[in-house]
Write an enzyme that holds these catalytic residues in place. Structure first.
Site, PDB file in Angstrom:
ATOM      1  N   CYS A  65      -1.499   0.745   7.341  1.00 41.68           N
ATOM      2  CA  CYS A  65      -2.937   0.426   7.423  1.00 41.68           C
ATOM      3  C   CYS A  65      -3.307  -0.805   6.585  1.00 41.68           C
ATOM      4  O   CYS A  65      -3.514  -1.897   7.112  1.00 41.68           O
ATOM      5  CB  CYS A  65      -3.802   1.617   6.992  1.00 41.68           C
ATOM      6  N   ARG A  66      -3.365  -0.619   5.260  1.00 37.98           N
ATOM      7  CA  ARG A  66      -3.937  -1.695   4.430  1.00 37.98           C
ATOM      8  C   ARG A  66      -3.030  -2.907   4.248  1.00 37.98           C
ATOM      9  O   ARG A  66      -3.475  -4.051   4.418  1.00 37.98           O
ATOM     10  CB  ARG A  66      -4.327  -1.125   3.053  1.00 37.98           C
ATOM     11  N   SER A  67      -1.746  -2.679   3.873  1.00 35.15           N
ATOM     12  CA  SER A  67      -0.918  -3.861   3.570  1.00 35.15           C
ATOM     13  C   SER A  67      -0.539  -4.675   4.814  1.00 35.15           C
ATOM     14  O   SER A  67      -0.508  -5.911   4.728  1.00 35.15           O
ATOM     15  CB  SER A  67       0.300  -3.509   2.716  1.00 35.15           C
ATOM     16  N   ASN A 113       2.269   1.463   4.406  1.00 38.94           N
ATOM     17  CA  ASN A 113       2.565   0.191   5.089  1.00 38.94           C
ATOM     18  C   ASN A 113       2.228   0.251   6.581  1.00 38.94           C
ATOM     19  O   ASN A 113       2.866  -0.413   7.406  1.00 38.94           O
ATOM     20  CB  ASN A 113       4.025  -0.245   4.868  1.00 38.94           C
ATOM     21  N   ASP A 125      -8.055   3.862   0.845  1.00 40.71           N
ATOM     22  CA  ASP A 125      -7.169   4.331   1.910  1.00 40.71           C
ATOM     23  C   ASP A 125      -8.016   4.802   3.102  1.00 40.71           C
ATOM     24  O   ASP A 125      -8.793   5.737   2.971  1.00 40.71           O
ATOM     25  CB  ASP A 125      -6.353   5.498   1.336  1.00 40.71           C
ATOM     26  N   CYS A 176       0.866  -1.188   0.000  1.00 42.10           N
ATOM     27  CA  CYS A 176       0.000   0.000   0.000  1.00 42.10           C
ATOM     28  C   CYS A 176       0.899   1.233   0.000  1.00 42.10           C
ATOM     29  O   CYS A 176       2.061   1.155  -0.413  1.00 42.10           O
ATOM     30  CB  CYS A 176      -0.966  -0.019   1.185  1.00 42.10           C
TER      31      CYS A 176
HETATM   32  P1  4NP Z   1      -1.809   2.791   4.074  1.00 47.06           P
HETATM   33  O1  4NP Z   1      -2.500   4.131   4.642  1.00 47.06           O
HETATM   34  O2  4NP Z   1      -1.252   3.161   2.720  1.00 47.06           O
HETATM   35  O3  4NP Z   1      -2.955   1.837   3.983  1.00 47.06           O
HETATM   36  O4  4NP Z   1      -0.766   2.398   5.071  1.00 47.06           O
HETATM   37  C1  4NP Z   1      -1.855   5.345   4.745  1.00 47.06           C
HETATM   38  C2  4NP Z   1      -1.004   5.583   5.819  1.00 47.06           C
HETATM   39  C3  4NP Z   1      -0.398   6.821   5.956  1.00 47.06           C
HETATM   40  C4  4NP Z   1      -0.648   7.816   5.022  1.00 47.06           C
HETATM   41  C5  4NP Z   1      -1.488   7.571   3.957  1.00 47.06           C
HETATM   42  C6  4NP Z   1      -2.097   6.335   3.822  1.00 47.06           C
HETATM   43  N1  4NP Z   1      -0.048   9.088   5.177  1.00 47.06           N
HETATM   44  O5  4NP Z   1      -0.401  10.014   4.423  1.00 47.06           O
HETATM   45  O6  4NP Z   1       0.808   9.253   6.076  1.00 47.06           O
END
Ligand code: 4NP
Length: 160
Positions: free
Chosen positions: A13-15, A11, A129, A8
């Site tokens: 939340c989703r992955s 790294n 996201d 993602c």
């Molecule tokens: P992820 O979510 O890609 O599922 O881990 C996010 C985590 C942090 C951010 C964006 C999306 N950020 O903007 O810091």
């Protein structure tokens, strides 16, 4: 050995959720087919480096924990060039991250890249996201990832 990398943006939340859910389902599957589960290795990474070294977002950990998945030991890292040769399947959570992977992937490994939700039966193509939203977004992430994990395990067991 079959190596799988979930990707993602951050790294956190989703992955890592995909890694924890997929490993949990693989363990359950391993109760009926141990040799299959033992052949699979799973990791996750982000296309961005902002959260390197951090544990998954508390909201992801909490939502996952309610469904019996423990994400607490996972730590964020960024995708590296070596990942493209190491992993057989590199599964992106959304189209933006798939595009980011494509832009840095050596041409001989491009076929290793796909959207994780290609393996789910529903109409959705992307895991949204959840970072800037509320709790419901984290539960939706889990719903989509659980469905895709079931579909992907089916795909791998047909292949094995
Ligand atoms: P992820 O979510 O890609 O599922 O881990 C996010 C985590 C942090 C951010 C964006 C999306 N950020 O903007 O810091």
């Amino acid at each position: 050995m079959i190596r799988i990398l979930f990707v993602c943006l951050g790294n956190i939340c989703r992955s890592p959720t995909a890694q924890g859910v997929f490993e949990g389902k693989l363990r359950q599957h391993g109760l009926v087919d141990k040799s299959f589960a033992e052949k699979i290795r799973v990791d996750s990474a982000g296309t961005a480096a902002w959260h390197t070294g951090k544990a998954p977002d508390k909201r992801s950990q909490q939502a996952a924990s309610k469904r019996g998945y423990d994400l607490s030991q996972l730590r964020a890292r960024q995708v590296t060039e070596l990942d493209f040769q190491t992993f057989d399947y590199i599964l992106a959570m959304d189209k933006a991250n798939l595009a980011a992977l494509r832009s840095i992937c050596p041409p001989q490994y491009i076929s290793r890249l796909s959207l994780f939700l290609d393996y789910a039966e529903g109409p959705e193509q992307e895991v949204p996201d959840p970072y800037y939203g509320g709790e419901e977004g984290f539960n939706q992430v889990l719903d989509l990832i659980e469905a895709a994990s079931d579909g992907f395990i089916k795909h791998l067991s047909n292949r094995a």
